[in-house]
Motif scaffolding. Structure first.
Motif, mmCIF file in Angstrom:
data_model
loop_
_atom_site.group_PDB
_atom_site.id
_atom_site.type_symbol
_atom_site.label_atom_id
_atom_site.label_comp_id
_atom_site.label_asym_id
_atom_site.label_seq_id
_atom_site.Cartn_x
_atom_site.Cartn_y
_atom_site.Cartn_z
ATOM 1 N N ARG A 14 0.824 -1.209 0.000
ATOM 2 C CA ARG A 14 0.000 0.000 0.000
ATOM 3 C C ARG A 14 0.862 1.264 0.000
ATOM 4 N N VAL A 15 1.980 1.220 0.730
ATOM 5 C CA VAL A 15 2.912 2.356 0.727
ATOM 6 C C VAL A 15 3.475 2.565 -0.687
ATOM 7 N N ALA A 16 3.847 1.463 -1.357
ATOM 8 C CA ALA A 16 4.385 1.549 -2.723
ATOM 9 C C ALA A 16 3.346 2.131 -3.680
ATOM 10 N N LEU A 17 2.075 1.716 -3.519
ATOM 11 C CA LEU A 17 1.000 2.238 -4.368
ATOM 12 C C LEU A 17 0.792 3.731 -4.111
ATOM 13 N N LEU A 19 0.892 -0.495 -13.794
ATOM 14 C CA LEU A 19 0.522 -1.109 -12.522
ATOM 15 C C LEU A 19 0.486 -2.628 -12.668
ATOM 16 N N ASP A 20 1.292 -3.322 -11.876
ATOM 17 C CA ASP A 20 1.340 -4.784 -11.908
ATOM 18 C C ASP A 20 0.607 -5.311 -10.668
ATOM 19 N N GLU A 21 -0.593 -5.828 -10.866
ATOM 20 C CA GLU A 21 -1.470 -6.352 -9.808
ATOM 21 C C GLU A 21 -1.636 -5.340 -8.659
ATOM 22 N N PRO A 22 -2.205 -4.163 -8.939
ATOM 23 C CA PRO A 22 -2.324 -3.131 -7.902
ATOM 24 C C PRO A 22 -3.329 -3.467 -6.805
ATOM 25 N N THR A 23 -4.272 -4.383 -7.051
ATOM 26 C CA THR A 23 -5.332 -4.652 -6.061
ATOM 27 C C THR A 23 -4.936 -5.711 -5.033
ATOM 28 N N ASN A 24 -3.786 -6.390 -5.222
ATOM 29 C CA ASN A 24 -3.336 -7.345 -4.204
ATOM 30 C C ASN A 24 -3.112 -6.615 -2.880
ATOM 31 N N HIS A 25 -3.588 -7.182 -1.789
ATOM 32 C CA HIS A 25 -3.437 -6.640 -0.424
ATOM 33 C C HIS A 25 -4.307 -5.409 -0.157
ATOM 34 N N LEU A 26 -5.233 -5.083 -1.061
ATOM 35 C CA LEU A 26 -6.178 -4.006 -0.781
ATOM 36 C C LEU A 26 -7.516 -4.620 -0.402
ATOM 37 N N TRP A 57 -12.242 2.592 -4.229
ATOM 38 C CA TRP A 57 -11.717 3.968 -4.279
ATOM 39 C C TRP A 57 -10.696 4.103 -5.412
ATOM 40 N N LEU A 58 -9.790 3.104 -5.541
ATOM 41 C CA LEU A 58 -8.754 3.161 -6.580
ATOM 42 C C LEU A 58 -9.380 3.141 -7.973
ATOM 43 N N GLU A 59 -10.428 2.342 -8.157
ATOM 44 C CA GLU A 59 -11.179 2.348 -9.426
ATOM 45 C C GLU A 59 -11.622 3.762 -9.777
ATOM 46 N N HIS A 60 -12.287 4.392 -8.812
ATOM 47 C CA HIS A 60 -12.825 5.740 -9.023
ATOM 48 C C HIS A 60 -11.696 6.728 -9.295
ATOM 49 N N TYR A 61 -10.593 6.611 -8.546
ATOM 50 C CA TYR A 61 -9.464 7.538 -8.673
ATOM 51 C C TYR A 61 -8.854 7.454 -10.077
ATOM 52 N N LEU A 62 -8.591 6.238 -10.537
ATOM 53 C CA LEU A 62 -7.961 6.062 -11.857
ATOM 54 C C LEU A 62 -8.923 6.419 -12.983
ATOM 55 N N ASP A 63 -10.218 6.219 -12.747
ATOM 56 C CA ASP A 63 -11.220 6.557 -13.754
ATOM 57 C C ASP A 63 -11.342 8.073 -13.915
ATOM 58 N N GLN A 64 -11.218 8.804 -12.789
ATOM 59 C CA GLN A 64 -11.368 10.256 -12.831
ATOM 60 C C GLN A 64 -10.086 10.961 -13.268
ATOM 61 N N GLU A 65 -8.941 10.441 -12.839
ATOM 62 C CA GLU A 65 -7.670 11.094 -13.161
ATOM 63 C C GLU A 65 -7.356 10.937 -14.651
ATOM 64 N N ASN A 66 -6.739 11.970 -15.202
ATOM 65 C CA ASN A 66 -6.376 11.934 -16.618
ATOM 66 C C ASN A 66 -5.022 11.246 -16.774
ATOM 67 N N VAL A 67 -5.018 9.910 -16.590
ATOM 68 C CA VAL A 67 -3.761 9.158 -16.690
ATOM 69 C C VAL A 67 -3.810 8.226 -17.891
ATOM 70 N N THR A 68 -2.612 7.945 -18.411
ATOM 71 C CA THR A 68 -2.453 6.923 -19.441
ATOM 72 C C THR A 68 -1.933 5.689 -18.723
ATOM 73 N N LEU A 69 -2.622 4.568 -18.898
ATOM 74 C CA LEU A 69 -2.442 3.430 -17.993
ATOM 75 C C LEU A 69 -2.233 2.127 -18.755
ATOM 76 N N LEU A 70 -1.246 1.346 -18.287
ATOM 77 C CA LEU A 70 -1.062 -0.039 -18.724
ATOM 78 C C LEU A 70 -1.113 -0.891 -17.463
ATOM 79 N N LEU A 71 -2.010 -1.865 -17.443
ATOM 80 C CA LEU A 71 -2.383 -2.521 -16.187
ATOM 81 C C LEU A 71 -2.380 -4.033 -16.338
ATOM 82 N N VAL A 72 -1.796 -4.724 -15.341
ATOM 83 C CA VAL A 72 -1.951 -6.175 -15.224
ATOM 84 C C VAL A 72 -2.767 -6.430 -13.974
#
Length: 634
Positions: free
Chosen positions: A162-165, A183-190, A197-212
């Motif tokens: 969580r600190v790393a995230l 992001l490599d498996e960001p939901t582990n340990h959440l 909350w992270l779903e909403h945050y990434l959906d609202q923020e104007n980021v370009t994302l590659l996700l596993v």
């Protein structure tokens, strides 16, 4: 804006390539999910994009104005580094100002010098950093990171993740405006509230994302494109997860059709090849070359030919599992308070609740590895548990995959009296013949998790206890596991933060609400969340104004809360906990090193494996108590 171009990329380890001649583009605003079987090269591809690994062939072009930021599966930190130092190690004027201000105003720190604090506030004003500071506080609060002076190496693995995230999310707010976030498996340990909350945050923020990710609801909510590596090739699907499944099924159907045609042609060409004399003409030579192309297409293996297993289980008797007036607590953390339940045949129960409320302890009690403080847990004579724990795979010595499974049993019995061989069962869980003769030490982390899961199921239990079974598993394996469990006739109890997995499999939930309260909710996780939101709306609805007593109570409550202070005993407990957590982390590291050395006798290896499970549980429990006391101190 064009961010990344990948052309003709190939990478191999040993003889078999991970991927060959793949090409794709990433544009500004893209939110892409990368999907593949464990061991197919997902993490390798991400490392190539970050420059930490190099391809065998091909080119990667990244726009000069684009910064690549990556969250890896394992967090990194310097020895003795605090949470504050780890999160704010990026050299940026605004970040430096916030770091200084947060250090001065940390409730756990000493009283700041008024002049120094005034200068820090002035610096924040000058840089306009208050907006960024509120975003930092939001990220830290939502990820339950409160005590910035704590050393990172004293935290549990989940807390470190969580600190790393938090560090990555904060960094991208201060990087150059053009950032590719990987992001490599960001939901582990959440826990689930953090994931939402992270779903909403990434959906609202104007980021370009590659996700596993293995979390399909998370993938569906955040991503608008899916890239899949399958048999070394790359396939791109626009749209959501449902669209991906439809298009993938259509592609595989087309592959089956073309492969069948190629096989028919191959048989004809093979017959022609055998009839030809040794001295071939030029015309014959061209036909011979074409033959090898057809042969390659014809021999293409379609992994989707899977087994349908009607499992023959050990018979479950009338008495399965009974809990009567069960109490369990660690210090002031109450886990169960007079819990009663009788399990029925074929029940599928999901266990949910925030991290640290005792879900894993509850499973240990069912299995008999943890004893209740009072009450009874009665297990039926016919119950055969299958325990899939977070502890992972324990192997006496390095052996091949097929040997490991055959050591459990040569065959897997089916309900119709027939049997499936160990090799066939391995193929069902996506271990093709060539992979079955690989040494376990050479498997990827996800492949080891898959083998561990397979080994539990292959023992043919009639009561499955699954603790976070979806962590680090790839989507194809999850699909197979779900299909297997859907037809499973025994009892299942699951602790998982994967909402899709829970919705598909469970009939009802045990909701750990804290203070020893466990709610038996009749429905799946999505239905529970909808009910919970309805309850919140009812609480928020305006209530009729009472006459005399209400204002007095309302005025007194904040004062009472403010007056509440830690007792000397609680302060002392907090100090001792910090030392105990540090000692447990050191013991865990020592046990990890001993188990990794490969020199321990088998009985000592078993003992070390049991102890490391106990240490992990103690770290979670003591970490929860530490957070509870720290919040009181704050």
């Amino acid at each position: 804006m064009h961010y990344v171009t990948v052309e003709g990329l190939s990478k191999s380890y040993g003889e078999k390539p991970l991927f060959e001649n793949i090409s794709f583009h990433i544009e500004e605003g893209d939110k892409i999910a990368l999907v593949a079987l464990n061991g197919s090269g997902k993490s390798t591809l991400l490392k190539i994009l970050t420059g930490t690994e190099h391809p065998d062939e091909g080119k990667v072009w990244i726009h000069k104005d684009v910064t690549v930021v990556m969250l890896e599966q394992s967090s990194r930190h310097e020895p003795g580094e605090t949470v504050l130092e780890n999160i704010f190690d990026h050299d940026h004027p605004i970040l430096n100002a916030i770091k200084e201000y947060e250090a001065l105003t940390d409730p756990d720190g000493p009283e700041p010098d008024a002049a120094i604090l005034s200068a820090a506030v002035a610096k924040m004003d000058e840089l306009g950093a208050w907006h960024f500071d509120s975003k930092v506080k939001q990220i830290l609060g939502k990820l339950n990171i409160h005590h910035l002076d704590q050393r990172v190496d004293t935290l549990s693995g989940g807390q470190q993740k969580r600190v790393a995230l938090a560090k990555v999310l904060i960094d991208i707010g201060f990087e150059h405006k053009h950032t590719l976030l990987i992001l490599d498996e960001p939901t582990n340990h959440l826990d689930v509230s953090m994931i939402e909350w992270l779903e909403h945050y990434l959906d609202q923020e104007n980021v370009t994302l590659l996700l596993v990710t293995h979390d399909r609801y998370f993938l569906d909510s955040v991503c608008n494109e899916i890239m899949e590596i399958d048999n070394g090739e790359l396939y791109i699907y626009k749209g959501n997860y449902e669209n991906y499944l439809e298009k993938k099924a259509a592609r595989e159907e087309s592959d089956r059709s073309s492969t069948e045609k190629a096989r028919n042609l191959y048989r004809k060409e093979l017959e022609w090849m055998r009839k030809q004399p040794k001295a071939r003409t030029t015309k014959s030579k061209s036909r011979q070359d074409a033959f090898y192309e057809v042969k390659e297409r014809a021999s293409k293996r379609l992994e989707q030919a899977q087994l349908e297993l009607n499992v023959k289980m050990t018979r479950l008797g009338g008495k399965i599992l009974e809990l009567k007036k069960v109490y369990k607590a660690y210090g002031k953390l109450q886990i169960l308070k007079g819990f009663d339940y009788t399990f029925k045949k074929g029940e599928r129960i999901g266990v949910v609740g925030k991290n640290g409320v005792g879900k894993s302890t509850f499973l240990h009690m069912l299995l008999g590895s943890e004893q209740p403080d009072s009450g009874k847990i009665n297990v039926g004579d016919t119950v055969v548990f299958g325990n899939y724990s977070q502890q992972g795979l324990i192997v006496k010595e390095d052996m091949r995959v097929i040997e490991f499974v055959k050591n459990i049993a040569e065959n897997f019995p089916l309900a119709d009296g027939t049997k499936v061989s160990a090799a066939q069962f391995l193929q069902l869980f996506l271990f093709p013949p060539e992979k079955q003769y690989t040494y376990i030490s050479r498997l990827s982390g996800g492949e080891k998790r898959r083998l561990h899961l397979l080994s539990i199921l292959f023992r043919n239990p009639n009561f499955l206890v699954l603790d976070e079974p979806t962590n680090d598993l790839d989507l194809p394996t999850l699909s197979i596991l779900e299909d297997f469990l859907m037809s499973y006739q025994g009892c299942i109890i699951i602790v998982s933060h994967d909402r899709y997995f829970m919705d598909k499999l469970v009939d009802h939930l045990f909701v750990f609400e804290g203070e020893g309260v466990v709610r038996d909710f009749p429905g799946n996780y999505t239905q529970y969340r909808e009910w919970e939101k309805d309850q919140e709306k009812l609480k928020e609805a305006p209530k009729p104004v009472e006459t005399t007593a209400t204002p007095t109570v309302a005025a007194a409550t904040p004062a009472e809360q403010k007056a509440k202070k830690m007792s000397f005993k609680e302060k002392r407990e907090l100090e001792l906990l910090e030392k105990e957590i540090a000692d447990l982390e050191q013991e865990k590291k020592t046990l990890d090193d001993q188990m990794a050395s490969g020199s321990l006798p088998y009985d000592q290896l078993e003992s070390a494996a049991r102890r490391i499970g106990e240490v992990i549980q103690l770290l979670d429990d003591k970490g929860m108590r530490w957070l509870e006391l720290s919040e009181m101190a704050g």
